[in-house]
Design an enzyme around this catalytic site. Structure first.
Site: not given
Ligand code: NAD
Ligand code: TYD
Length: 359
Positions: A83, A133-135, A159, A161, A163, A188, A223, A258, A290, A294
């Site tokens: 969640a 996530t890998d982010e 987002y 930060a 996670k 992703n 990605r 992308n 952009d 990003h």
């Protein structure tokens, strides 16, 4: 593993995970706790092969009393925590729900697990698996080595930060209280049931409807795409064979830009759509400003999970995309219901300045 709590099971990956568990581990009782935000759809789970082993509760991971009650009443021994608020662009528009659900909600779950499992003296046989996530690792330059479990955290979006913060709390609960946790940081995902605000379903659906295909900036961001079922398989491997306290990086070993991704989808659609009104679909490509902050490139080194658990991705990108496109073509009702919700319409208008009719 007998009684499994899945949080966020009405969202994209959670839905696929519940189907996966039911197909491969039919003896497991699944309790799905989901607040049903705009991204959650309980109808996703209306065709489960084993409905007797599935129960749904609409509720919020930030509700401490509810979580404690659920853990006790259903004798939960395993938590898989999906969640979250999950969309980077929405986190840029408004970070508050990300801090609240992803950070506070995760802390709330950890605290409930600590209290309940310890007070029941369940020191063995329980596990809290956190989906990340890998982010959290930030952005790579073209020649940088892929992210691994040793890469320092360097999140760039609200987002990412949020996670990252949640990952730190999960780790802290292991180190400080001995809560039996594992964490996975995945690249992703794509596949069936993905909400069409994310790149791949957005492009498929807009292309089918002759709408603009928005590409941020120059479209050269990279990605590392993973088919969602491969992700589900990796999570189960970690749950069953993973080592407590460890982190596992999961990726698809498929780095593409992308723009390349959108062009592949367009050419698959050129072949697949029975009477294509918009062929060649790539003519619908539309460069837009952009995304702020990003990240340029993500890539994952999957050596640890491969060498210790024997997992590696099995779906190649063309057959994964082909299967995904077929799913969206075969689920027009799901698509239509999702597209006509107010929240979706408002988001598209806000983000791109055109509505679903391209106006
Ligand atoms: P999603 O947005 O499709 O689903 C999230 C689900 O969580 C929804 O069903 C929503 O209703 C529920 N939810 C949100 N807030 C809640 C709350 N406060 N209480 C209870 N339920 C709540 O997301 P997803 O793409 O399925 O991602 C699932 C998880 O995997 C997330 O933690 C995300 O960070 C992580 N992840 C996603 C990807 C990806 O590519 N989608 C990649 C790596 C990691
Ligand atoms: P997205 O699916 O939002 O995932 P994430 O931001 O978590 O990686 O976006 C994937 C990539 O596609 C990302 O580099 C942003 C880009 N993108 C576009 O170019 N256009 C779009 O309309 C969207 C939604 C994403």
């Amino acid at each position: 593993m007998k009684n499994l709590l899945v949080t966020g099971g009405a969202g994209f990956i959670g839905t696929n995970f519940i189907y996966y568990v039911q197909r491969h581990y039919p003896h497991i009782n699944i309790l799905n706790l989901d607040a049903l935000t705009y991204a959650g759809n309980p109808d996703n789970l209306s065709n489960l092969p084993n409905p007797d082993h599935y129960h749904f509760i609409q509720g919020d991971i930030r509700d401490a009393a509810l979580i404690e009650k659920i853990l006790l009443e259903y004798q939960i021994d395993t938590i898989v925590h999906f969640a979250a608020e999950s969309h980077v662009d929405r986190s840029i528009a408004d970070p508050a729900p990300f801090i609240s659900t992803n950070v506070m909600g995760t802390c709330n779950l950890l605290e409930a697990a600590r209290k309940t499992w310890k007070s029941n003296d369940k020191t063995g046989g329980v596990k809290f698996h956190h989906i990340s996530t890998d982010e959290v690792f930030g952005s790579l330059s073209p020649n940088d080595r892929p992210f691994s479990e040793m890469t320092p955290y360097n999140p760039n979006s609200p987002y990412a930060a949020s996670k990252a913060a949640s990952d730190h709390f999960v780790r802290a609960y292991y180190r400080t209280y001995g809560l039996p946790v594992t964490i996975s940081n995945c690249s992703n995902n794509y596949g069936p049931f993905q909400y069409p605000e994310k790149l791949i379903p957005l492009i498929i659906i807009n292309a089918l409807n002759g709408k603009p295909l928005p590409i941020y900036g120059d479209g050269k961001q990279i990605r590392d795409w993973l088919f969602v079922i491969d992700h589900c398989e990796a999570i189960m491997e970690i749950l069953i064979h993973g080592q407590t306290g460890e982190t596992y990086c999961i990726g698809g070993n498929t780095q593409i830009t992308n723009l390349e991704m959108v062009e592949i989808i367009c050419s698959l659609l050129d072949e697949k759509v029975p009477t294509p009104k918009y062929r060649p679909h790539k003519n619908l490509i539309h460069f837009v400003p952009d995304r702020p902050g990003h990240d340029r490139r993500y890539a994952i080194n999957t050596n640890k999970i491969k060498n210790t658990l024997g997992w590696q991705p099995s779906k190649d990108i063309i057959s994964g995309l082909s299967q995904t496109i077929d799913w969206y073509l075969e689920h027009q009702e799901w698509v239509s219901t999702t597209l006509h919700k107010n929240n979706y319409q408002m988001w598209i208008q806000y983000q791109y300045g055109f509505n679903q009719d391209g106006e």
